[in-house]
Design a protein around this motif. Structure first.
Motif, PDB file in Angstrom:
ATOM      1  N   THR A 197       0.230  -2.481  -1.026  1.00 31.72           N
ATOM      2  CA  THR A 197       1.516  -2.757  -0.233  1.00 31.72           C
ATOM      3  C   THR A 197       1.769  -4.246  -0.215  1.00 31.72           C
ATOM      4  OG1 THR A 197      -0.190  -3.309   1.740  1.00 31.72           O
ATOM      5  CG2 THR A 197       0.698  -1.032   1.229  1.00 31.72           C
ATOM      6  N   GLY A 198       1.193  -4.976  -1.026  1.00 33.08           N
ATOM      7  CA  GLY A 198       1.494  -6.328  -0.911  1.00 33.08           C
ATOM      8  C   GLY A 198       2.925  -6.808  -1.253  1.00 33.08           C
ATOM      9  N   PRO A 199       3.804  -6.156  -2.285  1.00 30.60           N
ATOM     10  CA  PRO A 199       4.916  -6.689  -2.497  1.00 30.60           C
ATOM     11  C   PRO A 199       6.045  -6.600  -1.281  1.00 30.60           C
ATOM     12  CG  PRO A 199       4.185  -5.302  -4.461  1.00 30.60           C
ATOM     13  CD  PRO A 199       2.930  -5.282  -3.419  1.00 30.60           C
ATOM     14  N   ALA A 200       5.462  -5.503  -0.620  1.00 27.41           N
ATOM     15  CA  ALA A 200       6.425  -5.381   0.732  1.00 27.41           C
ATOM     16  C   ALA A 200       6.252  -6.416   1.715  1.00 27.41           C
ATOM     17  CB  ALA A 200       5.897  -4.032   1.483  1.00 27.41           C
ATOM     18  N   LEU A 201       5.306  -7.260   1.514  1.00 28.39           N
ATOM     19  CA  LEU A 201       5.088  -8.332   2.697  1.00 28.39           C
ATOM     20  C   LEU A 201       5.947  -9.314   2.388  1.00 28.39           C
ATOM     21  CD1 LEU A 201       1.065  -8.787   2.551  1.00 28.39           C
ATOM     22  CD2 LEU A 201       2.550  -7.811   4.244  1.00 28.39           C
ATOM     23  N   TYR A 202       6.526  -9.581   0.987  1.00 30.44           N
ATOM     24  CA  TYR A 202       7.556 -10.432   0.745  1.00 30.44           C
ATOM     25  C   TYR A 202       8.809 -10.055   1.451  1.00 30.44           C
ATOM     26  CZ  TYR A 202       4.759 -12.689  -2.631  1.00 30.44           C
ATOM     27  OH  TYR A 202       3.857 -13.654  -3.383  1.00 30.44           O
ATOM     28  N   LYS A 203       9.078  -9.057   1.918  1.00 27.13           N
ATOM     29  CA  LYS A 203      10.345  -8.572   2.608  1.00 27.13           C
ATOM     30  C   LYS A 203      10.102  -8.377   4.097  1.00 27.13           C
ATOM     31  CE  LYS A 203      11.676  -6.033  -1.450  1.00 27.13           C
ATOM     32  NZ  LYS A 203      12.183  -4.679  -2.177  1.00 27.13           N
ATOM     33  N   ARG A 204       8.999  -8.563   4.433  1.00 26.59           N
ATOM     34  CA  ARG A 204       8.452  -8.337   5.995  1.00 26.59           C
ATOM     35  C   ARG A 204       8.918  -9.521   6.861  1.00 26.59           C
ATOM     36  NH1 ARG A 204       2.773  -6.607   8.669  1.00 26.59           N
ATOM     37  NH2 ARG A 204       3.603  -7.047  10.645  1.00 26.59           N
ATOM     38  N   PRO A 205       9.763  -9.386   7.899  1.00 26.21           N
ATOM     39  CA  PRO A 205      10.098 -10.432   8.601  1.00 26.21           C
ATOM     40  C   PRO A 205       8.881 -11.076   9.448  1.00 26.21           C
ATOM     41  CG  PRO A 205      10.536  -8.508   9.822  1.00 26.21           C
ATOM     42  CD  PRO A 205      10.151  -7.969   8.389  1.00 26.21           C
ATOM     43  N   ASP A 206       9.105 -12.215   9.580  1.00 27.94           N
ATOM     44  CA  ASP A 206       8.178 -13.125  10.277  1.00 27.94           C
ATOM     45  C   ASP A 206       7.794 -12.488  11.859  1.00 27.94           C
ATOM     46  OD1 ASP A 206       7.534 -14.769   8.076  1.00 27.94           O
ATOM     47  OD2 ASP A 206       8.502 -16.671   8.923  1.00 27.94           O
ATOM     48  N   THR A 207       6.243 -12.724  12.129  1.00 29.69           N
ATOM     49  CA  THR A 207       6.063 -12.359  13.275  1.00 29.69           C
ATOM     50  C   THR A 207       5.241 -13.299  14.154  1.00 29.69           C
ATOM     51  OG1 THR A 207       4.258 -10.965  12.777  1.00 29.69           O
ATOM     52  CG2 THR A 207       6.367  -9.977  12.816  1.00 29.69           C
ATOM     53  N   MET A 208       4.567 -13.352  15.415  1.00 24.51           N
ATOM     54  CA  MET A 208       3.872 -14.385  15.843  1.00 24.51           C
ATOM     55  C   MET A 208       2.532 -14.382  14.972  1.00 24.51           C
ATOM     56  SD  MET A 208       2.404 -14.605  19.782  1.00 24.51           S
ATOM     57  CE  MET A 208       1.301 -13.076  19.495  1.00 24.51           C
ATOM     58  N   LEU A 209       2.135 -13.287  14.500  1.00 22.57           N
ATOM     59  CA  LEU A 209       0.845 -13.253  13.606  1.00 22.57           C
ATOM     60  C   LEU A 209       0.896 -13.179  12.240  1.00 22.57           C
ATOM     61  CD1 LEU A 209      -1.104 -10.449  15.785  1.00 22.57           C
ATOM     62  CD2 LEU A 209      -1.382 -13.139  16.062  1.00 22.57           C
ATOM     63  N   PHE A 210       2.152 -13.158  11.761  1.00 26.84           N
ATOM     64  CA  PHE A 210       2.418 -13.139  10.414  1.00 26.84           C
ATOM     65  C   PHE A 210       3.452 -14.038  10.097  1.00 26.84           C
ATOM     66  CE2 PHE A 210       4.830 -11.529   6.645  1.00 26.84           C
ATOM     67  CZ  PHE A 210       3.901 -11.505   5.779  1.00 26.84           C
ATOM     68  N   LYS A 211       3.285 -15.048   8.867  1.00 27.41           N
ATOM     69  CA  LYS A 211       4.270 -15.718   8.629  1.00 27.41           C
ATOM     70  C   LYS A 211       4.293 -15.809   7.123  1.00 27.41           C
ATOM     71  CE  LYS A 211       4.628 -17.549  12.766  1.00 27.41           C
ATOM     72  NZ  LYS A 211       6.037 -17.382  13.571  1.00 27.41           N
ATOM     73  N   LYS A 212       5.494 -15.335   6.439  1.00 25.51           N
ATOM     74  CA  LYS A 212       5.580 -15.536   5.052  1.00 25.51           C
ATOM     75  C   LYS A 212       4.976 -16.725   4.145  1.00 25.51           C
ATOM     76  CE  LYS A 212       9.409 -13.443   5.061  1.00 25.51           C
ATOM     77  NZ  LYS A 212      10.853 -13.051   4.624  1.00 25.51           N
ATOM     78  N   LYS A 213       5.436 -18.037   5.016  1.00 26.79           N
ATOM     79  CA  LYS A 213       5.074 -19.022   4.358  1.00 26.79           C
ATOM     80  C   LYS A 213       3.643 -19.169   4.202  1.00 26.79           C
ATOM     81  CE  LYS A 213       4.120 -21.893   8.558  1.00 26.79           C
ATOM     82  NZ  LYS A 213       4.489 -23.010   9.510  1.00 26.79           N
ATOM     83  N   TYR A 214       2.640 -18.463   4.770  1.00 19.82           N
ATOM     84  CA  TYR A 214       1.254 -18.693   4.484  1.00 19.82           C
ATOM     85  C   TYR A 214       0.955 -17.631   3.186  1.00 19.82           C
ATOM     86  CZ  TYR A 214       0.663 -20.136   9.321  1.00 19.82           C
ATOM     87  OH  TYR A 214       0.826 -20.649  10.682  1.00 19.82           O
TER      88      TYR A 214
END
Length: 228
Positions: free
Chosen positions: A97-114
């Protein structure tokens, strides 16, 4: 049994040790990489402080062996196993499921910058990134996911995963255990009475490379992620 009082408890490794002991420690180490939201958990400081409490932890869980070295080795080995399993779960999460993470919006617990930071780190260091990332907060959470996204050879990943987990777990657990003994025997200082300062020092030392990279690394183009 400890009780949750404030959000500060979540950053205090002693709180987890007293609240859940052996099994909670293993879950936290697994969650740091097996569950990508675990980047905020106190990995390095938890291992070090667990080393200080190693004999008590093993005694409460299994009755203890009566041998400091054996008890500390058992704890470090179990933590290594939890860390290995966590990275493997992170790797396969990245594969599926990794590729989908690049399209996932940022949340309090998930930041794409990481995720981008881990991607850059992996691209720069390759196979060694899996080993080196163990010693870098945040980066170690996302590196196995990135390894899965770029389809790193699973056998190579497993070998590097095992090496990194063993080095990380044993170095920090044994450092905590034996530094505590040295300070007690040589200086009459009980490190358990100074855990706040120890945690601050460990956090500063382990996050300094990440902070330097963030502050002085300069602006970078965000990785585009895997091709569709």
């Amino acid at each position: 049994m400890e009780h949750f009082e404030s959000w500060k408890d979540l950053l205090n490794p002693e709180f987890y040790i007293k609240m859940g002991g052996f099994w909670l420690i293993l879950f936290i180490i697994f969650a740091e990489t097996g569950l990508f939201v675990g980047f905020f958990l106190p990995g390095d400081s938890l291992l070090f402080v667990s080393g200080i409490y190693a004999v008590e932890i093993i005694k409460e869980t299994f009755g203890g062996s009566g041998n400091d070295l054996l008890d500390t080795t058992i704890l470090a080995s179990c933590i290594s196993l939890a860390a290995i399993i966590g990275n493997e779960v992170g790797y396969y999460f990245g594969v599926k499921t990794g590729p989908a993470l690049y399209k996932r919006p940022d949340t309090m617990l998930f930041k794409k910058k990481y995720l981008y930071q881990a991607h850059d780190f992996f691209e720069k260091h390759g196979s060694m990134a899996v080993i080196m990332a163990r010693f870098l907060p945040v980066v170690r959470t996302f590196t196995p996911i990135v390894a899965g996204i770029v389809k790193m050879d699973k056998k190579r990943f497993l070998i590097d995963n095992i090496i990194g987990a063993v080095l990380w777990s044993f170095s920090l657990v044994f450092a905590g255990h034996y530094l505590d003994k040295v300070f007690k025997d040589q200086f009459g200082i009980d490190l358990k009475s100074h855990l706040e300062w120890i945690i601050i020092i460990i956090v500063l030392v382990t996050t300094l490379p990440v902070l330097i990279k963030f502050v002085f690394g300069g602006p970078k183009e965000e990785p585009k992620g895997p091709q569709e």
